[in-house]
Design a protein around this motif. Structure first.
Motif, PDB file in Angstrom:
ATOM      1  N   SER A 215       0.761  -1.119   0.123  1.00 40.88           N
ATOM      2  CA  SER A 215       0.076   0.039  -0.280  1.00 40.88           C
ATOM      3  C   SER A 215       0.969   1.379  -0.050  1.00 40.88           C
ATOM      4  CB  SER A 215      -0.863   0.078   1.048  1.00 40.88           C
ATOM      5  OG  SER A 215      -1.788  -0.957   1.108  1.00 40.88           O
ATOM      6  N   LEU A 216       1.951   1.273   0.914  1.00 41.80           N
ATOM      7  CA  LEU A 216       2.645   2.393   0.682  1.00 41.80           C
ATOM      8  C   LEU A 216       3.540   2.571  -0.542  1.00 41.80           C
ATOM      9  CD1 LEU A 216       4.088   2.859   4.502  1.00 41.80           C
ATOM     10  CD2 LEU A 216       2.087   3.969   3.456  1.00 41.80           C
ATOM     11  N   THR A 217       4.064   1.458  -1.006  1.00 35.51           N
ATOM     12  CA  THR A 217       4.701   1.657  -2.271  1.00 35.51           C
ATOM     13  C   THR A 217       3.647   2.493  -3.207  1.00 35.51           C
ATOM     14  OG1 THR A 217       5.899  -0.480  -1.751  1.00 35.51           O
ATOM     15  CG2 THR A 217       5.796   0.309  -4.093  1.00 35.51           C
ATOM     16  N   LYS A 218       2.449   2.120  -3.243  1.00 36.58           N
ATOM     17  CA  LYS A 218       1.392   2.876  -4.127  1.00 36.58           C
ATOM     18  C   LYS A 218       1.618   4.243  -3.683  1.00 36.58           C
ATOM     19  CE  LYS A 218      -3.432   3.042  -5.235  1.00 36.58           C
ATOM     20  NZ  LYS A 218      -3.408   4.460  -4.875  1.00 36.58           N
ATOM     21  N   LYS A 219       1.323   4.543  -2.706  1.00 33.92           N
ATOM     22  CA  LYS A 219       1.127   6.021  -2.159  1.00 33.92           C
ATOM     23  C   LYS A 219       2.630   6.743  -2.587  1.00 33.92           C
ATOM     24  CE  LYS A 219      -0.393   8.866   1.430  1.00 33.92           C
ATOM     25  NZ  LYS A 219      -1.478   8.801   2.257  1.00 33.92           N
ATOM     26  N   PHE A 242       6.216   6.787   7.584  1.00 38.99           N
ATOM     27  CA  PHE A 242       6.789   7.078   6.062  1.00 38.99           C
ATOM     28  C   PHE A 242       8.525   7.055   6.008  1.00 38.99           C
ATOM     29  CE2 PHE A 242       2.793   9.342   5.358  1.00 38.99           C
ATOM     30  CZ  PHE A 242       2.492   8.613   4.275  1.00 38.99           C
ATOM     31  N   ASP A 243       8.853   7.345   7.240  1.00 32.39           N
ATOM     32  CA  ASP A 243      10.421   7.345   7.187  1.00 32.39           C
ATOM     33  C   ASP A 243      10.955   6.053   7.298  1.00 32.39           C
ATOM     34  OD1 ASP A 243      12.649   9.273   7.362  1.00 32.39           O
ATOM     35  OD2 ASP A 243      13.037   8.776   9.577  1.00 32.39           O
ATOM     36  N   LYS A 244      10.536   5.345   8.332  1.00 31.07           N
ATOM     37  CA  LYS A 244      11.112   3.973   8.426  1.00 31.07           C
ATOM     38  C   LYS A 244      10.565   2.775   7.313  1.00 31.07           C
ATOM     39  CE  LYS A 244      11.482   4.250  13.492  1.00 31.07           C
ATOM     40  NZ  LYS A 244      10.888   3.708  14.734  1.00 31.07           N
ATOM     41  N   MET A 249      11.474  -0.356   2.424  1.00 30.98           N
ATOM     42  CA  MET A 249      11.246  -0.685   1.121  1.00 30.98           C
ATOM     43  C   MET A 249      12.263  -0.699   0.193  1.00 30.98           C
ATOM     44  SD  MET A 249       7.941   1.952   0.876  1.00 30.98           S
ATOM     45  CE  MET A 249       7.739   2.045  -0.629  1.00 30.98           C
ATOM     46  N   SER A 250      13.284  -0.081   0.702  1.00 29.90           N
ATOM     47  CA  SER A 250      14.664  -0.173   0.061  1.00 29.90           C
ATOM     48  C   SER A 250      15.477  -1.427   0.145  1.00 29.90           C
ATOM     49  CB  SER A 250      15.666   1.149   0.299  1.00 29.90           C
ATOM     50  OG  SER A 250      15.112   2.353  -0.214  1.00 29.90           O
ATOM     51  N   TRP A 251      15.403  -1.747   1.397  1.00 29.17           N
ATOM     52  CA  TRP A 251      15.896  -3.222   1.814  1.00 29.17           C
ATOM     53  C   TRP A 251      15.251  -4.115   1.008  1.00 29.17           C
ATOM     54  CZ3 TRP A 251      15.047  -2.823   7.800  1.00 29.17           C
ATOM     55  CH2 TRP A 251      15.899  -1.873   8.175  1.00 29.17           C
ATOM     56  N   ASP A 259      15.379   6.984  -4.826  1.00 29.32           N
ATOM     57  CA  ASP A 259      14.290   7.599  -5.181  1.00 29.32           C
ATOM     58  C   ASP A 259      13.343   7.832  -3.675  1.00 29.32           C
ATOM     59  OD1 ASP A 259      14.532   7.294  -7.560  1.00 29.32           O
ATOM     60  OD2 ASP A 259      13.698   5.121  -7.621  1.00 29.32           O
ATOM     61  N   GLN A 260      14.303   7.746  -2.718  1.00 31.11           N
ATOM     62  CA  GLN A 260      13.428   8.072  -1.352  1.00 31.11           C
ATOM     63  C   GLN A 260      13.054   9.594  -1.278  1.00 31.11           C
ATOM     64  OE1 GLN A 260      16.333   6.514   1.737  1.00 31.11           O
ATOM     65  NE2 GLN A 260      15.426   4.488   1.552  1.00 31.11           N
ATOM     66  N   ILE A 261      12.174   9.777  -0.518  1.00 31.03           N
ATOM     67  CA  ILE A 261      11.272  11.102  -0.792  1.00 31.03           C
ATOM     68  C   ILE A 261      11.572  11.463   0.730  1.00 31.03           C
ATOM     69  CG2 ILE A 261       9.410  12.661  -1.078  1.00 31.03           C
ATOM     70  CD1 ILE A 261       8.637  10.573  -3.091  1.00 31.03           C
TER      71      ILE A 261
END
Lengths: 300, 96
Positions: A215-219, A242-244, A249-251, A259-261
Motif C-alpha cells: 500500500s505504501l509503495t503505491k502511495k 513513512f520514514d522507516k 522498502m529499499s531493503w 528515489d526515497q523522498i
C-alpha cells in the motif's frame, strides 16, 4: 517573540508516542511554540488519552472515565489542552464533546473519579498543534518570522487519519486547506496526489507487513509522480511510518534508495525557515536523508 | 497462526478490491467485521493492559523518561495508580 503576540498558556498533552521516541521533536515543538509566545505546562499524572481502539473496543464507560480523568487534570490547572498528537486530540475531543452533552454518562464518570478525589466538569477545550499553528499563531505571524523561505520546494501533504475529526470543526473536511496554507506560508508549492487521504497504516505493521509495504509503495509512487520534493506531515506516528518504511522498502527492493523522498514534520520546516540549525531541528535522526534537500537552500 | 493467516488473506483480498479506499476507519470496520478477529482483539487488549499497568498504550521506557532532562524537556510522570481505581477491570485475569 513579537511584541504584538499575546502570551497564551496551554496544558500540554504529549501522549505516549512522542515521549517514547521523539524527544528531540517534542523539544522542537516547545521551542517553536515559545518563539510565538505560546507557553505550556505539563499536567502531572497523565495516562494514555486513551488511544483509539483500546478501551472503546471493550468498554465505553472505561474509555470515557480514563479520558475524563486526563481532562480533569487540565481543568485543575485551569488551562485549555494543546496536543501535538492527532490521536490524543481526537480522543480527548470525543470524550469532552460526549460528556458535555450526556449528563448521565458525566454523572457515571464523576462517580468513578470521586474515588480518587477528582472531578470532570467540561470547562476546558482541546486542540491540536496544527490548529494552534493555524488559528492562534496564524499565517501572518509565521510569514513575518521567515528568514529562509522554502520557495519552489514542492511538497506532498499527508494529514493523517486522526486529524480529520478536528478539521471538520474549523476547515473543510473534504478539501482541507490548513496544512496547505501553512506550507505555502513557508514559500512551498503544494502538489496534489490521488492517495493523499489514505492511511499511513502504522497500526497495521504488526498484522500484515506485506500489505503495508504494498500500500505504501503505491502511495509513494503517487507522490513521486506528482513531482514532490518532500512529504509534509503533522503526526509523529505518520512521520515514523513513512520514514522507516521507505528505508524498509529499499531493503526489499521496492524502492531505490535514490528515489526515497524526505519527510518532514511541519514544525521542522518552520524551524528551518525561521533560521534554526539542523541539530536543533533534529534532522539527523531521520532515516531518509532530510538534510541534503535543505542544505541546498542553506548554502544557495 | 490460523487466525493470523485468515487476517492476512482478508487484507490481501482487500488490497485487490477496487472498492476498498484504504481509509483508516474503513479499515477498522473491515477488521471488526472479520469472522475471526482474535489477533486484533489480542493486540487491542494488550494495549489496554499496558495502559492500566504502565499508564501508556505505547511503552515509554524509564530510560526515555530519564533522558528528558538531558533534552531540556519538562519532567513529568505517567499515572499508574489512580487509573487502576477508576476502571471496571484490572489487567489481571484478562491477559491473553
Amino acid at each position: 517573540m513579537s511584541e504584538d503576540t499575546k502570551m497564551k498558556e496551554y496544558a500540554f498533552f504529549p501522549g505516549c508516542s512522542i515521549p517514547s521516541g521523539f524527544l528531540k521533536y517534542e523539544k522542537l515543538v516547545l521551542d517553536v511554540l515559545g518563539e510565538f509566545g505560546v507557553s505550556v505546562t505539563y499536567p502531572q499524572g497523565m495516562t494514555c488519552c486513551p488511544a483509539p481502539m483500546t478501551f472503546e473496543v471493550f468498554d465505553d464507560d472505561d474509555f470515557y472515565t480514563v479520558g475524563a480523568r486526563n481532562i480533569a487534570l487540565c481543568e485543575e490547572l485551569g488551562l485549555d489542552i494543546l496536543s501535538p498528537c492527532n490521536g490524543c486530540t481526537m480522543t480527548l475531543n470525543r470524550v469532552n464533546n460526549r460528556l458535555r452533552t450526556d449528563e448521565k454518562l458525566k454523572e457515571y464518570v464523576n462517580t468513578s473519579l470521586e474515588k480518587i478525589g477528582r472531578h470532570y466538569e467540561g470547562t476546558v477545550n482541546i486542540q491540536s498543534l496544527l490548529r494552534t499553528l493555524y488559528e492562534d499563531i496564524g499565517l501572518e505571524s509565521i510569514r513575518a518570522r521567515i528568514t529562509k523561505p522554502l520557495s519552489g520546494l514542492k511538497v506532498a501533504i499527508h494529514y493523517g487519519c486522526h486529524a480529520f475529526e478536528e478539521l471538520e470543526v474549523y476547515d473543510d473536511l473534504h478539501n482541507p486547506i490548513v496544512l496547505e496554507s501553512l506550507a505555502e506560508a513557508l514559500g512551498m508549492e503544494v502538489v496534489k496526489y490521488s492517495s493523499a487521504n489514505e492511511c499511513c497504516l502504522v497500526f497495521a505493521n504488526t498484522v500484515d507487513r506485506d500489505f503495508v509495504l504494498k500500500s505504501l509503495t503505491k502511495k509513494m509512487n503517487d507522490i513521486s509522480e506528482a513531482g514532490a520534493d518532500c512529504i509534509l506531515v503533522i503526526c509523529a506516528s505518520c512521520f515514523s511510518q513513512f520514514d522507516k518504511t521507505q528505508e524498509m522498502m529499499s531493503w526489499v527492493d521496492l524502492m531505490d534508495e535514490s528515489d526515497q523522498i524526505p519527510i518532514y514534520l511541519y514544525p521542522e520546516l518552520l524551524a528551518f525557515a525561521m533560521g534554526m540549525d539542523f541539530e536543533t531541528i533534529g534532522l539527523d535522526e531521520h532515516k531518509v536523508d532530510a538534510t541534503s534537500l535543505l542544505l541546498e537552500r542553506n548554502t544557495g | 497462526m490460523y487466525t493470523r493467516k485468515r487476517i492476512y488473506d482478508r487484507f490481501r483480498k482487500l488490497n485487490k478490491s477496487k472498492d476498498f479506499d484504504n481509509l483508516l476507519f474503513t479499515f477498522y470496520s473491515e477488521v471488526m467485521t472479520l469472522e475471526n478477529t482474535g489477533s486484533m482483539v489480542v493486540h487491542f487488549q494488550n494495549m489496554v493492559n499496558s495502559i492500566i499497568e504502565n499508564g501508556t498504550a505505547i511503552p515509554v521506557p524509564t530510560r526515555q523518561m530519564a533522558k528528558r532532562k538531558q533534552f531540556g524537556l519538562p519532567e513529568f510522570q505517567f499515572d499508574m495508580d489512580e487509573i487502576k481505581k477508576i476502571i471496571k477491570k484490572s489487567s489481571e485475569g484478562v491477559d491473553q
